[in-house]
Design an enzyme around this catalytic site. Structure first.
Site, PDB file in Angstrom:
ATOM      1  N   LYS A   1      -3.376 -20.050  16.263  1.00 61.64           N
ATOM      2  CA  LYS A   1      -3.331 -19.012  15.226  1.00 61.64           C
ATOM      3  C   LYS A   1      -4.043 -17.742  15.710  1.00 61.64           C
ATOM      4  CE  LYS A   1      -7.458 -20.996  13.079  1.00 61.64           C
ATOM      5  NZ  LYS A   1      -7.937 -21.908  12.020  1.00 61.64           N
TER       6      LYS A   1
ATOM      7  N   TYR B   1     -20.365  10.883  20.381  1.00 57.29           N
ATOM      8  CA  TYR B   1     -20.415  11.340  18.989  1.00 57.29           C
ATOM      9  C   TYR B   1     -21.833  11.303  18.437  1.00 57.29           C
ATOM     10  CZ  TYR B   1     -15.311  11.151  18.547  1.00 57.29           C
ATOM     11  OH  TYR B   1     -13.981  11.362  18.675  1.00 57.29           O
TER      12      TYR B   1
HETATM   13  C1  LIG Z   1      -8.715 -22.980  12.674  1.00 60.65           C
HETATM   14  C2  LIG Z   1      -8.559 -24.400  12.285  1.00 60.65           C
HETATM   15  C3  LIG Z   1      -8.798 -25.435  13.217  1.00 60.65           C
HETATM   16  C4  LIG Z   1      -9.394 -25.187  14.596  1.00 60.65           C
HETATM   17  O1  LIG Z   1     -10.788 -25.142  14.496  1.00 60.65           O
HETATM   18  P1  LIG Z   1     -11.712 -24.975  15.802  1.00 60.65           P
HETATM   19  O2  LIG Z   1     -13.091 -25.022  15.267  1.00 60.65           O
HETATM   20  O3  LIG Z   1     -11.371 -23.632  16.378  1.00 60.65           O
HETATM   21  O4  LIG Z   1     -11.374 -26.085  16.719  1.00 60.65           O
HETATM   22  C5  LIG Z   1      -8.501 -26.732  12.840  1.00 60.65           C
HETATM   23  N1  LIG Z   1      -8.023 -27.004  11.602  1.00 60.65           N
HETATM   24  C6  LIG Z   1      -7.820 -26.053  10.673  1.00 60.65           C
HETATM   25  C7  LIG Z   1      -7.317 -26.432   9.325  1.00 60.65           C
HETATM   26  C8  LIG Z   1      -8.088 -24.719  10.980  1.00 60.65           C
HETATM   27  O5  LIG Z   1      -7.903 -23.770  10.040  1.00 60.65           O
END
Ligand SMILES: *Cc1c(COP(=O)(O)O)cnc(C)c1O
Length: 366
Positions: free
Chosen positions: A37, A262
């Site tokens: 993601k 800046y």
């Molecule tokens: C983002 C997410 C993960 C991954 O978590 P990590 O700590 O990055 O391994 C797993 N399960 C769900 C539901 C998530 O939203």
């Protein structure tokens, strides 16, 4: 064509090393879902997924359009969409994505859609809330869900899952153990009534590190793939995947009393040589890194950011080092540098990585 010289190079060998590190911690039969993601945690979800597609069992994305991007790039692996909305369900089916259904509103909408298309044994996932209080059905919803599922062969429950609230924090161990046992109980009750056993999964990266016994049928690895475990001990076993690089665009010689950037935030006390680098807060560098708090590497030397971080640029103090326009600049290329960057930015590595913006060119080195 993005020919911006600031580039995030994703290290394919490091991704594989990290994947194998977690595989070794798991039973041979446990499936691996790679979480890609948010553009593969700020890298490039498509590049990462194409690279890993033969080596993992599942991918997960947060939103439907992220899954569609993977399908359009030719990724054939099953893809779980963690947070779909009713308005996306049709697109989900058109791209053979697998929705997480977390409440009755979306569950019923999906059953209706499945009836009207119609679908047959379409894979879906059901999430239970066991204490995070973010997404998911309650244990007491089981009977109502089962009644609806028993009436249809349009869909098939591919997995039951939940998400831990504090898997990285051993001070919250009792809470996590309780979440795991709630999930176990709920899932067992569910599949006994359902009449077949979907896959079960609850662990994220730090869940695997701290609670490997609860690996069930699959684990969901995100941050670990990208080189961060929970704590230095695990992180040292992993390899850094995100290498952020740029170049020196221009060098200036600043006289005492002159200022840089800046708000004239840097005032030269002594003759100063500054280098301007084409990366700024619009690329994911927090303004907290300005004014000598953050550093980059030029020709293997640490040099501090002077003045304020601009939208598109930073200036660094290169008075004491040998360098010229066009030389390479390393913003980070190790877990240590990323951790320093994160600490100064007053955030967590998840945010540092995902803040790397789409303007930065992304490449994957095999
Ligand atoms: C983002 C997410 C993960 C991954 O978590 P990590 O700590 O990055 O391994 C797993 N399960 C769900 C539901 C998530 O939203």
């Amino acid at each position: 064509m993005n020919n911006h010289v600031t580039v995030l190079e994703i290290d394919g060998n490091a991704l594989l090393h990290n994947l194998n590190y977690f595989k070794k911690k798991l039973n041979e039969k446990t499936k691996i879902l790679a979480v890609v993601k948010a553009f593969g945690y700020g890298s490039d979800g498509v590049l990462v997924a194409k690279f890993l597609q033969d080596k993992v069992d599942y991918f997960a994305v947060a939103y439907t359009h992220e899954g569609i991007a993977l399908r359009e790039a030719g990724v054939k692996t099953p893809i779980l969409v963690l947070h779909p909305q009713i308005s996306n369900l049709e697109a989900i089916t058109q791209h053979h994505l697998e929705p997480n259904l977390y409440n009755f509103k979306i569950f019923e909408a999906f059953l209706q859609l499945a009836e009207s298309i119609p679908l047959m044994n379409y894979p879906l996932h059901i999430k239970f809330n066991t204490g995070l209080n973010r997404l998911g059905f309650c244990h007491t919803d089981i009977d109502k869900i089962i009644t609806k599922l028993k009436n249809t062969n349009r869909v098939k429950v591919q997995s039951l899952f939940s998400h831990l609230a504090a898997s990285e924090d051993l001070e919250e161990k009792d809470f996590t153990v309780n979440q795991i046992s709630n999930f176990t109980y709920t899932a067992q009750q569910f599949y006994k009534l359902l009449g077949y056993k979907p896959m079960l999964h609850i662990l994220n990266t730090s869940g695997v590190v701290n609670f490997a016994k609860a690996q069930f049928d699959m684990v969901r690895i995100g941050i670990g793939l990208y080189g961060f475990g929970n704590g230095a001990k695990e992180t040292n076993q992993l390899k850094n995947t995100h290498n952020l690089k740029s170049i020196i665009s221009q060098i200036h010689f600043i006289e005492p009393g002159e200022t840089v950037g800046y708000n004239r935030a840097f005032v030269a006390k002594n003759p100063t040589k500054s280098a301007t680098i084409p990366i700024g807060h619009a690329d994911g560098l927090s303004r907290k890194l300005g004014n000598k708090k953050g550093y980059v590497l030029i020709n293997n030397k640490k040099v501090k950011i002077i003045g304020n971080v601009c939208m598109d640029m930073i200036m660094v103090d290169v008075t004491k080092i040998d360098c010229k326009e066009g030389d390479e600049v390393i913003v980070f290329n190790s877990q240590k540098m990323l951790q320093d960057f994160t600490t100064v930015s007053e955030t967590i590595v998840y945010e540092t990585l995902t803040a790397i913006s789409n303007r930065v060119k992304k490449t994957l080195k095999k």
